[in-house]
Design a protein around this motif. Structure first.
Motif, PDB file in Angstrom:
ATOM      1  N   TYR A 268       8.880  20.242 -15.244  1.00 53.40           N
ATOM      2  CA  TYR A 268       7.648  19.522 -14.907  1.00 53.40           C
ATOM      3  C   TYR A 268       6.640  20.452 -14.238  1.00 53.40           C
ATOM      4  N   SER A 269       5.368  20.173 -14.496  1.00 53.98           N
ATOM      5  CA  SER A 269       4.313  20.881 -13.774  1.00 53.98           C
ATOM      6  C   SER A 269       3.880  20.097 -12.544  1.00 53.98           C
ATOM      7  N   LEU A 270       4.138  18.790 -12.563  1.00 55.20           N
ATOM      8  CA  LEU A 270       3.658  17.911 -11.494  1.00 55.20           C
ATOM      9  C   LEU A 270       4.465  16.624 -11.474  1.00 55.20           C
ATOM     10  N   GLN A 271       4.735  16.125 -10.262  1.00 53.19           N
ATOM     11  CA  GLN A 271       5.264  14.778 -10.074  1.00 53.19           C
ATOM     12  C   GLN A 271       4.325  14.053  -9.118  1.00 53.19           C
ATOM     13  N   ARG A 272       3.783  12.932  -9.548  1.00 48.07           N
ATOM     14  CA  ARG A 272       2.913  12.126  -8.680  1.00 48.07           C
ATOM     15  C   ARG A 272       3.754  10.997  -8.095  1.00 48.07           C
ATOM     16  N   VAL A 273       3.821  10.937  -6.761  1.00 49.10           N
ATOM     17  CA  VAL A 273       4.773  10.076  -6.074  1.00 49.10           C
ATOM     18  C   VAL A 273       4.040   9.020  -5.257  1.00 49.10           C
ATOM     19  N   TRP A 274       4.517   7.782  -5.339  1.00 52.41           N
ATOM     20  CA  TRP A 274       3.993   6.668  -4.551  1.00 52.41           C
ATOM     21  C   TRP A 274       4.966   6.390  -3.405  1.00 52.41           C
ATOM     22  N   PHE A 275       4.555   6.700  -2.150  1.00 51.98           N
ATOM     23  CA  PHE A 275       5.358   6.412  -0.962  1.00 51.98           C
ATOM     24  C   PHE A 275       4.844   5.126  -0.320  1.00 51.98           C
TER      25      PHE A 275
ATOM     26  N   THR B  66       0.840  -1.194   0.000  1.00 47.01           N
ATOM     27  CA  THR B  66       0.000   0.000   0.000  1.00 47.01           C
ATOM     28  C   THR B  66       0.873   1.241   0.000  1.00 47.01           C
ATOM     29  N   CYS B  67       0.472   2.229  -0.785  1.00 47.77           N
ATOM     30  CA  CYS B  67       1.244   3.456  -0.913  1.00 47.77           C
ATOM     31  C   CYS B  67       0.388   4.689  -0.635  1.00 47.77           C
ATOM     32  N   HIS B  68       1.028   5.706  -0.054  1.00 40.82           N
ATOM     33  CA  HIS B  68       0.470   7.052  -0.055  1.00 40.82           C
ATOM     34  C   HIS B  68       0.772   7.653  -1.435  1.00 40.82           C
ATOM     35  N   ILE B  69      -0.233   8.144  -2.113  1.00 45.93           N
ATOM     36  CA  ILE B  69      -0.031   8.785  -3.412  1.00 45.93           C
ATOM     37  C   ILE B  69      -0.108  10.291  -3.193  1.00 45.93           C
ATOM     38  N   VAL B  70       0.987  10.983  -3.511  1.00 47.12           N
ATOM     39  CA  VAL B  70       1.126  12.411  -3.205  1.00 47.12           C
ATOM     40  C   VAL B  70       1.543  13.156  -4.467  1.00 47.12           C
ATOM     41  N   ASP B  71       0.863  14.269  -4.742  1.00 45.79           N
ATOM     42  CA  ASP B  71       1.262  15.137  -5.843  1.00 45.79           C
ATOM     43  C   ASP B  71       2.207  16.204  -5.319  1.00 45.79           C
ATOM     44  N   ARG B  72       3.385  16.304  -5.938  1.00 47.48           N
ATOM     45  CA  ARG B  72       4.281  17.395  -5.579  1.00 47.48           C
ATOM     46  C   ARG B  72       4.454  18.306  -6.797  1.00 47.48           C
ATOM     47  N   ARG B  73       4.252  19.583  -6.546  1.00 45.95           N
ATOM     48  CA  ARG B  73       4.349  20.596  -7.599  1.00 45.95           C
ATOM     49  C   ARG B  73       5.535  21.503  -7.294  1.00 45.95           C
ATOM     50  N   PRO B  74       6.367  21.772  -8.300  1.00 48.98           N
ATOM     51  CA  PRO B  74       7.591  22.540  -8.050  1.00 48.98           C
ATOM     52  C   PRO B  74       7.321  23.994  -7.701  1.00 48.98           C
ATOM     53  N   ARG B  75       8.054  24.473  -6.716  1.00 54.07           N
ATOM     54  CA  ARG B  75       8.039  25.892  -6.366  1.00 54.07           C
ATOM     55  C   ARG B  75       9.112  26.648  -7.133  1.00 54.07           C
ATOM     56  N   THR B  76      10.120  25.923  -7.621  1.00 52.90           N
ATOM     57  CA  THR B  76      11.249  26.519  -8.323  1.00 52.90           C
ATOM     58  C   THR B  76      11.189  26.132  -9.795  1.00 52.90           C
ATOM     59  N   ALA B  77      12.115  26.657 -10.588  1.00 54.63           N
ATOM     60  CA  ALA B  77      12.133  26.392 -12.024  1.00 54.63           C
ATOM     61  C   ALA B  77      12.246  24.895 -12.294  1.00 54.63           C
ATOM     62  N   SER B  78      11.393  24.390 -13.192  1.00 56.51           N
ATOM     63  CA  SER B  78      11.362  22.953 -13.474  1.00 56.51           C
ATOM     64  C   SER B  78      10.771  22.723 -14.857  1.00 56.51           C
TER      65      SER B  78
END
Length: 259
Positions: free
Chosen positions: A173-180, A159-171
Motif C-alpha cells: 500500500y501507498s496509503l491507509q486512510r484511518v477513521w478513529f 465523529t471520527c478523526h480521519i488520519v492518513d498513515r503512510r508506510p515507512r517499511t515495505a508494503s
C-alpha cells in the motif's frame, strides 16, 4: 560558500512546510494515544470465523487465534484454522516488531512444510481471502507516518478523526486512510490505496466491546475489495485475556507440532 549553498538546498528539500507540521503532529498524537490505550494487555486467545463472499456464493472457515505482547510495540500471534477439513491445521505465525517489517510463516500441513512469507509476498492474499498477509499484522505506529486530514462523520454514526498513515517499511500500500472514533480511539474504518494511488479495499470494523474496563475489541471486520467485488468477513468471539499464552510456543519450530 558552495558547502553552505548545498546545505541550504538540502534543508529546503527535507524540512516540511509549516502548514503540514501541525497536521503531522496531530495525526501522530492521535495514533500514539490510540496505541497507548491498546497496550499492556499481556496475552489473549479468541475464536473466529472467516466468511468469503464472491457473487452470490460464500464459504465459511473457523479458526482459533492467540496473541502475546513481547515488548514495546512488539508481539507474536498465531492463527490456526480448525474447519473445514481442506484447510484444517493451516496456520499463520507472525512476529511483530517496532519500526521494522514483521516476520511471518505459513504452516501447510498437507505439505508438512513451513513457508516463510517474503517481504514482497506480504501483499499477497491470505488463504484466498481479501485480507493480505500484512493486514494480519499489528499496525504498529512506528511503521507509519501519520497525518491528520480532518474530523468528520464515522461510518455508522459518531465523529471520527480521519488520519492518513503512510508506510515507512515495505508494503503493498501507498496509503491507509484511518477513521478513529473520537470517543474511544477505536478504528472504525480503513481505506487502502495501492502503490499507484488507487483506492482498492475498504475495511469496516464494528461490534466493539470493552474488556477489563480498558481494552476495546471488535467482533466484526469486513474487507471489501473494490476491484473484484469480493468480500471477506472476520467475526471474533470468546475473547480471553491473560490466557497464559507462552511466547516461546509461538515459534517457527513449533508450527509442525500444531494439532
Amino acid at each position: 560558500m558552495l558547502f553552505r549553498f548545498l546545505l541550504i538546498a538540502l534543508l529546503s528539500l527535507t524540512v516540511l512546510p509549516a502548514s503540514a507540521q501541525p497536521a503531522i503532529e496531530k495525526g501522530t498524537a492521535i495514533a500514539e494515544e490510540a496505541a497507548s490505550r491498546n497496550s499492556g494487555w499481556g496475552d489473549l486467545s479468541v475464536s473466529g470465523e472467516m466468511i468469503l463472499t464472491a457473487g452470490g456464493a460464500s464459504s465459511t472457515r473457523r479458526f482459533d487465534a492467540q496473541w502475546v505482547e513481547t515488548g514495546r510495540g512488539a508481539s507474536r500471534s498465531l492463527i490456526v484454522f480448525r474447519w473445514p477439513g481442506d484447510i484444517q491445521g493451516t496456520a499463520l505465525l507472525t512476529h511483530g516488531y517496532a519500526g521494522r517489517n514483521d516476520d511471518q510463516w505459513l504452516w501447510l500441513p498437507s505439505l508438512s512444510k513451513v513457508r516463510r512469507i517474503s517481504s514482497s509476498g506480504r501483499s499477497g492474499s491470505f488463504v484466498g481471502s481479501e485480507f493480505a498477509y500484512e493486514d494480519m499484522t499489528d499496525q504498529e505506529i512506528g511503521k507509519f507516518t501519520h497525518t491528520w486530514v480532518q474530523d468528520g462523520a464515522c461510518p455508522g454514526g459518531g465523529t471520527c478523526h480521519i488520519v492518513d498513515r503512510r508506510p515507512r517499511t515495505a508494503s503493498g500500500y501507498s496509503l491507509q486512510r484511518v477513521w478513529f472514533d473520537t470517543s474511544n480511539l477505536t478504528i472504525r474504518q480503513v481505506q487502502y490505496y495501492d502503490r499507484r494511488g488507487a483506492h482498492v479495499k475498504t475495511l469496516a470494523i464494528s461490534g466493539y466491546r470493552q474488556y477489563q474496563g480498558r481494552f476495546w475489541r471488535a467482533s466484526r471486520m469486513v474487507m471489501q475489495n473494490h476491484l473484484t467485488g469480493k468480500a471477506t468477513t472476520l467475526t471474533w468471539s470468546g475473547y480471553r485475556f491473560n490466557a497464559g499464552v507462552n511466547p516461546n510456543a509461538l515459534s517457527p519450530n513449533a508450527l509442525s507440532r500444531i494439532r
